[in-house]
Design a protein around this motif. Structure first.
Motif, mmCIF file in Angstrom:
data_model
loop_
_atom_site.group_PDB
_atom_site.id
_atom_site.type_symbol
_atom_site.label_atom_id
_atom_site.label_comp_id
_atom_site.label_asym_id
_atom_site.label_seq_id
_atom_site.Cartn_x
_atom_site.Cartn_y
_atom_site.Cartn_z
ATOM 1 N N ARG D 23 0.848 -1.181 0.000
ATOM 2 C CA ARG D 23 0.000 0.000 0.000
ATOM 3 C C ARG D 23 0.889 1.240 0.000
ATOM 4 N NH1 ARG D 23 -4.415 1.828 3.956
ATOM 5 N NH2 ARG D 23 -2.764 1.553 5.478
ATOM 6 N N PHE D 24 0.571 2.201 -0.836
ATOM 7 C CA PHE D 24 1.339 3.450 -0.888
ATOM 8 C C PHE D 24 0.523 4.572 -0.250
ATOM 9 C CE2 PHE D 24 3.201 1.064 -4.475
ATOM 10 C CZ PHE D 24 4.514 1.065 -4.032
ATOM 11 N N LEU D 25 1.115 5.199 0.740
ATOM 12 C CA LEU D 25 0.408 6.260 1.455
ATOM 13 C C LEU D 25 1.068 7.608 1.214
ATOM 14 C CD1 LEU D 25 -0.361 4.514 4.863
ATOM 15 C CD2 LEU D 25 -1.806 4.706 2.830
ATOM 16 N N LEU D 26 0.239 8.631 1.182
ATOM 17 C CA LEU D 26 0.725 10.004 1.102
ATOM 18 C C LEU D 26 0.999 10.489 2.517
ATOM 19 C CD1 LEU D 26 -1.445 11.695 -1.629
ATOM 20 C CD2 LEU D 26 0.875 12.412 -1.062
ATOM 21 N N VAL D 41 5.855 12.954 1.070
ATOM 22 C CA VAL D 41 6.439 11.813 0.367
ATOM 23 C C VAL D 41 5.355 10.770 0.176
ATOM 24 C CG1 VAL D 41 8.786 12.141 1.259
ATOM 25 C CG2 VAL D 41 7.171 10.713 2.536
ATOM 26 N N VAL D 42 5.577 9.886 -0.783
ATOM 27 C CA VAL D 42 4.735 8.707 -0.926
ATOM 28 C C VAL D 42 5.551 7.553 -0.363
ATOM 29 C CG1 VAL D 42 3.558 7.164 -2.527
ATOM 30 C CG2 VAL D 42 3.576 9.639 -2.957
ATOM 31 N N ALA D 43 5.012 6.883 0.647
ATOM 32 C CA ALA D 43 5.772 5.844 1.343
ATOM 33 C C ALA D 43 5.036 4.508 1.311
ATOM 34 C CB ALA D 43 6.018 6.258 2.793
ATOM 35 N N ALA D 44 5.807 3.426 1.210
ATOM 36 C CA ALA D 44 5.235 2.087 1.363
ATOM 37 C C ALA D 44 4.833 1.935 2.819
ATOM 38 C CB ALA D 44 6.267 1.035 0.977
ATOM 39 N N ASP D 45 3.702 1.271 3.042
ATOM 40 C CA ASP D 45 3.192 1.165 4.406
ATOM 41 C C ASP D 45 3.520 -0.206 4.988
ATOM 42 O OD1 ASP D 45 1.808 1.354 6.762
ATOM 43 O OD2 ASP D 45 -0.141 0.960 5.863
ATOM 44 N N ALA D 46 4.564 -0.262 5.812
ATOM 45 C CA ALA D 46 4.948 -1.542 6.422
ATOM 46 C C ALA D 46 4.234 -1.767 7.749
ATOM 47 C CB ALA D 46 6.466 -1.587 6.616
ATOM 48 N N MET D 47 3.392 -0.817 8.162
ATOM 49 C CA MET D 47 2.844 -0.836 9.528
ATOM 50 C C MET D 47 1.324 -0.905 9.610
ATOM 51 S SD MET D 47 5.559 -0.827 11.206
ATOM 52 C CE MET D 47 4.619 -0.935 12.725
ATOM 53 N N GLY D 48 0.636 -0.835 8.485
ATOM 54 C CA GLY D 48 -0.819 -0.761 8.560
ATOM 55 C C GLY D 48 -1.273 0.547 9.164
ATOM 56 N N THR D 69 9.446 -4.735 2.137
ATOM 57 C CA THR D 69 10.033 -3.931 1.058
ATOM 58 C C THR D 69 11.369 -4.460 0.530
ATOM 59 O OG1 THR D 69 11.043 -2.530 2.751
ATOM 60 C CG2 THR D 69 8.956 -1.772 1.809
ATOM 61 N N GLN D 70 11.909 -5.505 1.142
ATOM 62 C CA GLN D 70 13.229 -6.021 0.773
ATOM 63 C C GLN D 70 13.396 -6.247 -0.730
ATOM 64 O OE1 GLN D 70 14.128 -9.221 3.355
ATOM 65 N NE2 GLN D 70 16.335 -9.006 3.160
ATOM 66 N N ASN D 71 14.484 -5.703 -1.270
ATOM 67 C CA ASN D 71 14.822 -5.878 -2.690
ATOM 68 C C ASN D 71 13.778 -5.312 -3.649
ATOM 69 O OD1 ASN D 71 17.164 -7.305 -1.926
ATOM 70 N ND2 ASN D 71 16.005 -9.208 -1.800
ATOM 71 N N LYS D 72 12.962 -4.394 -3.175
ATOM 72 C CA LYS D 72 11.925 -3.830 -4.036
ATOM 73 C C LYS D 72 12.212 -2.358 -4.350
ATOM 74 C CE LYS D 72 8.729 -7.276 -2.438
ATOM 75 N NZ LYS D 72 7.587 -7.626 -1.594
ATOM 76 N N PRO D 73 11.731 -1.887 -5.511
ATOM 77 C CA PRO D 73 11.990 -0.499 -5.905
ATOM 78 C C PRO D 73 11.145 0.497 -5.119
ATOM 79 C CG PRO D 73 10.657 -1.580 -7.572
ATOM 80 C CD PRO D 73 10.967 -2.617 -6.541
ATOM 81 N N VAL D 74 11.466 0.623 -3.863
ATOM 82 C CA VAL D 74 10.732 1.465 -2.920
ATOM 83 C C VAL D 74 11.771 2.292 -2.181
ATOM 84 C CG1 VAL D 74 9.673 1.229 -0.642
ATOM 85 C CG2 VAL D 74 8.675 0.042 -2.598
ATOM 86 N N ASP D 75 11.622 3.629 -2.147
ATOM 87 C CA ASP D 75 12.646 4.464 -1.510
ATOM 88 C C ASP D 75 12.157 5.208 -0.273
ATOM 89 O OD1 ASP D 75 11.137 6.522 -2.488
ATOM 90 O OD2 ASP D 75 12.663 7.339 -3.805
ATOM 91 N N ASN D 76 10.990 4.793 0.232
ATOM 92 C CA ASN D 76 10.447 5.435 1.422
ATOM 93 C C ASN D 76 9.482 4.465 2.081
ATOM 94 O OD1 ASN D 76 9.913 7.837 3.110
ATOM 95 N ND2 ASN D 76 10.657 8.920 1.301
ATOM 96 N N VAL D 77 9.607 4.286 3.379
ATOM 97 C CA VAL D 77 8.750 3.322 4.066
ATOM 98 C C VAL D 77 8.315 3.879 5.418
ATOM 99 C CG1 VAL D 77 10.543 2.059 5.358
ATOM 100 C CG2 VAL D 77 8.517 0.838 4.581
#
Lengths: 95, 95, 95, 95, 95
Positions: D23-26, D41-48, D69-77
């Motif tokens: 999920r990508f959150l603003l 930023v737009v961040a991947a949501d590792a926490m719900g 997010t491991q090994n994935k093209p994601v630069d913000n979490v």
């Protein structure tokens, strides 16, 4: 990730050989309302993005985590085409 | 990547030994119209870029993904010479 | 890389043990004319740089690509002492 | 890390396959008083994380140090939900 | 590295499990005179820094080069407590 709009293309024939076949797109960053800002990046296109499309870009080493960009001198990649986003419960953009 | 114009050279004889033979160029960033901004970077030249040429630069660990810069303390590299770019369907620069 | 001038020293006795023996210098960034800006970084000194010297600094993971800084929590390193640079064919600085 | 507030969601169906299910959150950045800034930023949501929650985000390669997010093209979490913070001994935010 | 002052603490119970036991501090960046700026970062505390202490912070992947932060989603770490610094031969801060 940054939210941006594809506004152009950068063409280069003389480049690091490993970059052959990678398309470089000009992506203008937008604010949360979708309004274009004066900031932009040049990003490798891992998605086949078209002009005018809203995209997410990943920077730094994360830009090398796609099949197309792995181990290549690329520090920005389009890794998603945006369908829609909402802020404070209001839809700000729909494709 | 950043879009920039090669405007100068930085010469250093006292440097990390692994940097011997690498040319450092002053690259002034340009906007999408090709107008020079006040921002600049010093980049390793992996392409044999000449003064006045428009180039793409990659930063961070991606700057070490060329044969010339691998495993070296270099955080910016010229990895492509720009032939042309267009924005909103209009050509903004042709070499 | 950034272009900067060594203007000071930061002393720390309580630090990560692996940092023992590394000198931290205050480096004020300069513009292409050599004029000091208000921006600065604290950089590990891999070169034995002295006060007033113009230097190149590398940031991020590239700052760990010197023998002195390898695998250490250091995100900025002086990797070259500048002898001279020129912009648009005019020398802007000579040591 | 940056301190920010979850204000929205970005939806993308056409993306790098490895990003499926993320999920990508603003996330709008806030100042030390908790006031929203114009940066986001737009961040991947590792926490719900939910809308309105205050979070910490990690950028760059550190954004890939979560299981999701491991090994994935994601630069913000988003790697933490903030309960409370204080500045100069005064509580500025409590969940 | 950045030069900053510890001004507060961020508390989070819901976070990536590997972050358990890491203290997150609010560090306000200072200028070369020691004056606080409006910029700040949230940094993992690898040093047991106390409120009001001047510290050095390392960002990006370098923030994961301490025993405490290795392989963890942390992009900023306090890796040194500052005793003193001087600029142009004048002491600007002494602990």
């Amino acid at each position: 990730m940054n939210l941006g709009k594809v506004v152009g293309t950068v063409v280069s024939t003389r480049k690091e050989p490993v970059l052959d076949g990678i398309r470089f797109l000009l992506v203008r960053l937008v604010d949360t309302e979708g309004k274009e800002t004066s900031s932009f990046v040049v990003a490798a296109d891992a998605m086949g993005a078209g002009p005018g499309e809203l995209v997410l870009t990943a920077a730094g080493s994360s830009a090398r985590q796609t099949t197309m960009t792995q181990n290549k001198p690329v520090d920005n990649v389009i890794m998603a085409i945006v369908d829609t986003w909402e802020v404070d419960g209001k839809t700000k953009y729909t494709k």
